[in-house]
Write a protein that holds these residues in place. Sequence first.
Motif, mmCIF file in Angstrom:
data_model
loop_
_atom_site.group_PDB
_atom_site.id
_atom_site.type_symbol
_atom_site.label_atom_id
_atom_site.label_comp_id
_atom_site.label_asym_id
_atom_site.label_seq_id
_atom_site.Cartn_x
_atom_site.Cartn_y
_atom_site.Cartn_z
ATOM 1 N N MET A 1 0.857 -1.175 0.000
ATOM 2 C CA MET A 1 0.000 0.000 0.000
ATOM 3 C C MET A 1 0.899 1.234 0.000
ATOM 4 O O MET A 1 1.829 1.343 0.781
ATOM 5 N N LYS A 2 0.590 2.152 -0.882
ATOM 6 C CA LYS A 2 1.347 3.390 -0.986
ATOM 7 C C LYS A 2 0.567 4.507 -0.292
ATOM 8 O O LYS A 2 -0.626 4.681 -0.540
ATOM 9 N N LYS A 3 1.218 5.228 0.582
ATOM 10 C CA LYS A 3 0.582 6.349 1.276
ATOM 11 C C LYS A 3 1.138 7.651 0.742
ATOM 12 O O LYS A 3 2.334 7.760 0.469
ATOM 13 N N GLN A 4 0.250 8.614 0.594
ATOM 14 C CA GLN A 4 0.655 9.949 0.172
ATOM 15 C C GLN A 4 0.128 10.951 1.177
ATOM 16 O O GLN A 4 -0.924 10.737 1.790
ATOM 17 N N LYS A 5 0.829 12.025 1.315
ATOM 18 C CA LYS A 5 0.440 13.077 2.245
ATOM 19 C C LYS A 5 0.002 14.301 1.451
ATOM 20 O O LYS A 5 0.681 14.709 0.510
ATOM 21 N N ILE A 6 -1.131 14.846 1.819
ATOM 22 C CA ILE A 6 -1.622 16.069 1.194
ATOM 23 C C ILE A 6 -1.299 17.229 2.127
ATOM 24 O O ILE A 6 -1.639 17.190 3.308
ATOM 25 N N GLU A 7 -0.640 18.235 1.592
ATOM 26 C CA GLU A 7 -0.324 19.426 2.377
ATOM 27 C C GLU A 7 -0.912 20.646 1.692
ATOM 28 O O GLU A 7 -0.984 20.694 0.462
ATOM 29 N N ILE A 8 -1.339 21.582 2.490
ATOM 30 C CA ILE A 8 -1.830 22.842 1.932
ATOM 31 C C ILE A 8 -0.938 23.974 2.417
ATOM 32 O O ILE A 8 -0.291 23.874 3.455
ATOM 33 N N GLN A 9 -0.930 25.024 1.639
ATOM 34 C CA GLN A 9 -0.180 26.207 2.007
ATOM 35 C C GLN A 9 -1.189 27.303 2.314
ATOM 36 O O GLN A 9 -2.154 27.501 1.581
ATOM 37 N N LEU A 10 -0.964 27.987 3.415
ATOM 38 C CA LEU A 10 -1.801 29.135 3.740
ATOM 39 C C LEU A 10 -0.958 30.193 4.413
ATOM 40 O O LEU A 10 0.110 29.907 4.934
ATOM 41 N N GLU A 11 -1.454 31.403 4.351
ATOM 42 C CA GLU A 11 -0.822 32.530 5.040
ATOM 43 C C GLU A 11 -1.820 33.067 6.039
ATOM 44 O O GLU A 11 -3.025 33.062 5.782
ATOM 45 N N VAL A 12 -1.333 33.547 7.165
ATOM 46 C CA VAL A 12 -2.201 34.142 8.174
ATOM 47 C C VAL A 12 -1.772 35.586 8.369
ATOM 48 O O VAL A 12 -0.598 35.872 8.628
ATOM 49 N N PHE A 13 -2.732 36.484 8.236
ATOM 50 C CA PHE A 13 -2.528 37.912 8.479
ATOM 51 C C PHE A 13 -3.233 38.247 9.782
ATOM 52 O O PHE A 13 -4.393 37.859 9.982
ATOM 53 N N GLU A 14 -2.576 38.945 10.663
ATOM 54 C CA GLU A 14 -3.142 39.238 11.985
ATOM 55 C C GLU A 14 -4.287 40.243 11.933
ATOM 56 O O GLU A 14 -5.177 40.225 12.772
ATOM 57 N N ASN A 15 -4.276 41.139 10.954
ATOM 58 C CA ASN A 15 -5.345 42.130 10.833
ATOM 59 C C ASN A 15 -5.403 42.653 9.399
ATOM 60 O O ASN A 15 -4.515 42.359 8.585
ATOM 61 N N LEU A 16 -6.438 43.415 9.106
ATOM 62 C CA LEU A 16 -6.660 43.905 7.748
ATOM 63 C C LEU A 16 -5.517 44.773 7.235
ATOM 64 O O LEU A 16 -5.210 44.755 6.045
ATOM 65 N N SER A 17 -4.872 45.529 8.117
ATOM 66 C CA SER A 17 -3.822 46.445 7.672
ATOM 67 C C SER A 17 -2.599 45.704 7.126
ATOM 68 O O SER A 17 -1.793 46.299 6.416
ATOM 69 N N GLU A 18 -2.452 44.420 7.412
ATOM 70 C CA GLU A 18 -1.337 43.629 6.878
ATOM 71 C C GLU A 18 -1.586 43.158 5.447
ATOM 72 O O GLU A 18 -0.660 42.713 4.771
ATOM 73 N N LEU A 19 -2.829 43.236 4.990
ATOM 74 C CA LEU A 19 -3.174 42.786 3.642
ATOM 75 C C LEU A 19 -2.712 43.796 2.598
ATOM 76 O O LEU A 19 -2.646 44.998 2.875
ATOM 77 N N PRO A 20 -2.443 43.333 1.370
ATOM 78 C CA PRO A 20 -2.185 44.283 0.285
ATOM 79 C C PRO A 20 -3.377 45.224 0.133
ATOM 80 O O PRO A 20 -4.521 44.852 0.426
ATOM 81 N N GLU A 21 -3.131 46.420 -0.343
ATOM 82 C CA GLU A 21 -4.177 47.449 -0.422
ATOM 83 C C GLU A 21 -5.396 46.995 -1.224
ATOM 84 O O GLU A 21 -6.533 47.220 -0.807
ATOM 85 N N ASN A 22 -5.170 46.325 -2.362
ATOM 86 C CA ASN A 22 -6.315 45.891 -3.169
ATOM 87 C C ASN A 22 -7.155 44.844 -2.422
ATOM 88 O O ASN A 22 -8.377 44.807 -2.560
ATOM 89 N N ILE A 23 -6.520 44.022 -1.602
ATOM 90 C CA ILE A 23 -7.256 43.013 -0.843
ATOM 91 C C ILE A 23 -7.969 43.652 0.347
ATOM 92 O O ILE A 23 -9.070 43.237 0.714
ATOM 93 N N GLN A 24 -7.391 44.693 0.935
ATOM 94 C CA GLN A 24 -8.090 45.431 1.992
ATOM 95 C C GLN A 24 -9.389 46.001 1.442
ATOM 96 O O GLN A 24 -10.447 45.883 2.070
ATOM 97 N N LYS A 25 -9.317 46.593 0.257
ATOM 98 C CA LYS A 25 -10.525 47.153 -0.376
ATOM 99 C C LYS A 25 -11.540 46.057 -0.680
ATOM 100 O O LYS A 25 -12.746 46.241 -0.492
ATOM 101 N N LEU A 26 -11.029 44.917 -1.143
ATOM 102 C CA LEU A 26 -11.913 43.795 -1.454
ATOM 103 C C LEU A 26 -12.609 43.288 -0.192
ATOM 104 O O LEU A 26 -13.822 43.039 -0.195
ATOM 105 N N MET A 27 -11.860 43.169 0.900
ATOM 106 C CA MET A 27 -12.454 42.711 2.163
ATOM 107 C C MET A 27 -13.458 43.737 2.684
ATOM 108 O O MET A 27 -14.503 43.368 3.225
ATOM 109 N N ASN A 28 -13.170 45.018 2.504
ATOM 110 C CA ASN A 28 -14.133 46.047 2.912
ATOM 111 C C ASN A 28 -15.440 45.905 2.143
ATOM 112 O O ASN A 28 -16.526 46.045 2.712
ATOM 113 N N ARG A 29 -15.351 45.595 0.857
ATOM 114 C CA ARG A 29 -16.564 45.377 0.057
ATOM 115 C C ARG A 29 -17.307 44.130 0.532
ATOM 116 O O ARG A 29 -18.541 44.111 0.574
ATOM 117 N N ALA A 30 -16.566 43.098 0.918
ATOM 118 C CA ALA A 30 -17.198 41.885 1.450
ATOM 119 C C ALA A 30 -17.910 42.194 2.765
ATOM 120 O O ALA A 30 -19.014 41.706 3.015
#
Length: 160
Positions: A1-30
């Motif tokens: 039996m062959k086992k494989q591991k699935i890994e994901i990559q994610l980033e965590v930003f502590e607050n909105l001000s750490e996001l790129p400006e275009n993403i801050q605007k996008l989150m504000n619209r959300a």
Amino acid sequence: MKKQKIEIQLEVFENLSELPENIQKLMNRAQQARENAYAPYSHFRVGAALQLSSGTIVTGNNQENAAFPSGLCAERVAVFNAGANFPNESIAHLAITARSENKQTTEAIAPCGACRQVLSEYEQKQKSPISIFFMGETGSIIKVGSVQDLLPLGFSAKYL
């Protein structure tokens, strides 16, 4: 039996001000879209905002119905809106925010399974990744670079 591991990559930003400006605007619209959600049953408001390849922003929010299966999540409202009105544009980024009217939501809220499947289909169709940023009402923001990070073994048309 062959086992494989699935890994994901994610980033965590502590607050909105750490996001790129275009993403801050996008989150504000959300966040604005979230406040217009129709959530009389769950009292859980979700807003989504998509940035298309042209820079156009398309929003959506959850729309509930007394016949519960008839409602629709914010992410799918936004994606289907974009697909209907901007069929030749790809989705570059998606911002999602949620808040409960019953308690403070400080953890990042990821898309539900149905939304992940819809987003996966659109990502496959456009042949380019959709970066997703999601948060609660407050707190940190999580970023994944592709829907595949949220749904690594997704179903696709190749199985039909």
